[in-house]
Design an enzyme around this catalytic site. Structure first.
Site, PDB file in Angstrom:
ATOM      1  N   GLU A   1       4.098  -5.589   7.465  1.00  0.00           N
ATOM      2  CA  GLU A   1       3.351  -4.289   8.215  1.00  0.00           C
ATOM      3  C   GLU A   1       3.766  -4.109   9.704  1.00  0.00           C
ATOM      4  O   GLU A   1       3.744  -2.970  10.174  1.00  0.00           O
ATOM      5  CB  GLU A   1       1.862  -4.844   8.045  1.00  0.00           C
ATOM      6  CG  GLU A   1       1.083  -4.597   6.864  1.00  0.00           C
ATOM      7  CD  GLU A   1       1.265  -5.715   5.749  1.00  0.00           C
ATOM      8  OE1 GLU A   1       2.106  -6.656   5.850  1.00  0.00           O
ATOM      9  OE2 GLU A   1       0.546  -5.623   4.781  1.00  0.00           O
TER      10      GLU A   1
ATOM     11  N   ALA B   1       0.905  -1.150  -0.063  1.00  0.00           N
ATOM     12  CA  ALA B   1       0.050  -0.217  -0.009  1.00  0.00           C
ATOM     13  C   ALA B   1       0.651   1.156  -0.047  1.00  0.00           C
ATOM     14  O   ALA B   1       2.181   1.143   0.377  1.00  0.00           O
ATOM     15  CB  ALA B   1      -0.843  -0.011   1.350  1.00  0.00           C
TER      16      ALA B   1
END
Ligand code: DAK
Length: 259
Positions: free
Chosen positions: A137, A69
């Protein structure tokens, strides 16, 4: 079909194979708001377009499938916005998984974070020898937010999923294949090998392929066997079932109509 998008390239060949390329090479194809908007629209039009028989998703350039992302974009998000966008991501990726046509991720380089999650939403994954996959992440103070906590354990098992998510370490192509994160590593050109695999799938009966996708998606759920029985039974009403069995008995190749 609308083939013009800000962040995607779409190409359909004579065999009905659509190649969708995430096209932000200067940002290693990171997923921003516009990519999600474009993906949402593109997948809907691919679903509706009878000319498209199967889909390959890949990344632009020779370095990345999708490097995650867009960190710059989400770095300022607050809780409500993040939750909402996670839900939108789930919906778009679910649309890919629910497409009644086979979808292959041609993982041509880095597939990190949200990029790895995009690959997980595809039905099959083929990696280039240079592919590097991972869910980093936790290094950003997050957990995967586009479905990997649910899809990854189904592919690699809970322990390996926890290992990859908690360490955030990267897996090279060979390891990814060994643990089941990808189906295979391409010997040469990942896009060509993805097309070859898709072509071999497209020789089979289309409604059977669709029902296989729908049935296998429910594996592990309490309704899985009932779903399989219904989807199996439905196929006995198709012309393709008649054609497939008749062709076998007549010792010839079937010519499926997709009806
Ligand atoms: N986002 C934004 N830009 C990125 C990017 C990313 N994920 N990855 C690469 N880029 C940009 C770089 O900033 C650089 O841009 P410029 O500086 O040239 O403007 C350009 O792409 C080229 O990258 P590098 O110069 O870094 O290239 P290298 O070959 O040196 O390194 C790399 C390649 C892949 C190792 C490195 O770029 C890297 O570590 N990239 C970040 C990998 C990563 O941590 N990805 C994010 C994973 S976390 C959410 C839902 C889900 C998520 C978040 C929010 N919500 C619903 C809110 C998911 C999060 C993730 O995906």
């Amino acid at each position: 079909m609308n083939t013009s998008y800000q962040t995607l390239l779409l190409e359909i060949d004579d065999a009905g194979i659509c190649v969708l390329t995430i096209n932000r090479p200067d940002k290693l194809n990171a997923l921003n708001d516009q990519v999600f908007k474009d993906l949402d629209k593109a997948v809907s039009s691919i679903e509706e377009d009878d000319e498209v028989k199967g889909l390959i998703i890949t990344g632009s350039g020779d370095k990345a499938f999708v490097a995650g992302a867009d960190i710059k974009e989400f770095s300022e998000f607050k809780k409500d916005q993040a939750t909402k966008l996670s839900q939108r991501g789930h919906r778009v990726f679910q649309k890919i998984e629910d497409l009644g046509k086979p979808v292959i991720a041609a993982v041509n380089g880095y597939a990190l974070g949200g990029g790895c999650e995009l690959a997980l939403a595809c039905h099959l994954r083929i990696a280039s020898a240079t592919a590097i996959m991972g869910l980093p992440e936790v290094s950003l103070g997050l957990i995967p937010g586009y479905g990997a906590t649910q899809r990854l354990p189904k592919l690699v098992g809970e322990a390996k999923a926890l290992e990859l998510v908690m360490t955030g370490r990267f897996a090279k192509a060979d390891e990814a294949a060994q643990i089941g994160l990808v189906n295979k590593v391409a010997e040469e050109d990942v896009l060509q090998e993805s097309k070859a695999m898709l072509k071999s799938i497209l020789k089979q009966a289309p409604i059977a392929i669709k029902n296989a996708i729908l049935a296998i998606r429910e594996s592990g759920s309490s309704s899985g066997y009932e779903t399989e029985a219904n989807l199996f039974g439905d196929l006995f009403n198709t012309a393709d079932f008649k054609e497939g069995t008749t062709a076998f008995l007549e010792k010839r190749k079937p010519d499926f109509s997709g009806k």
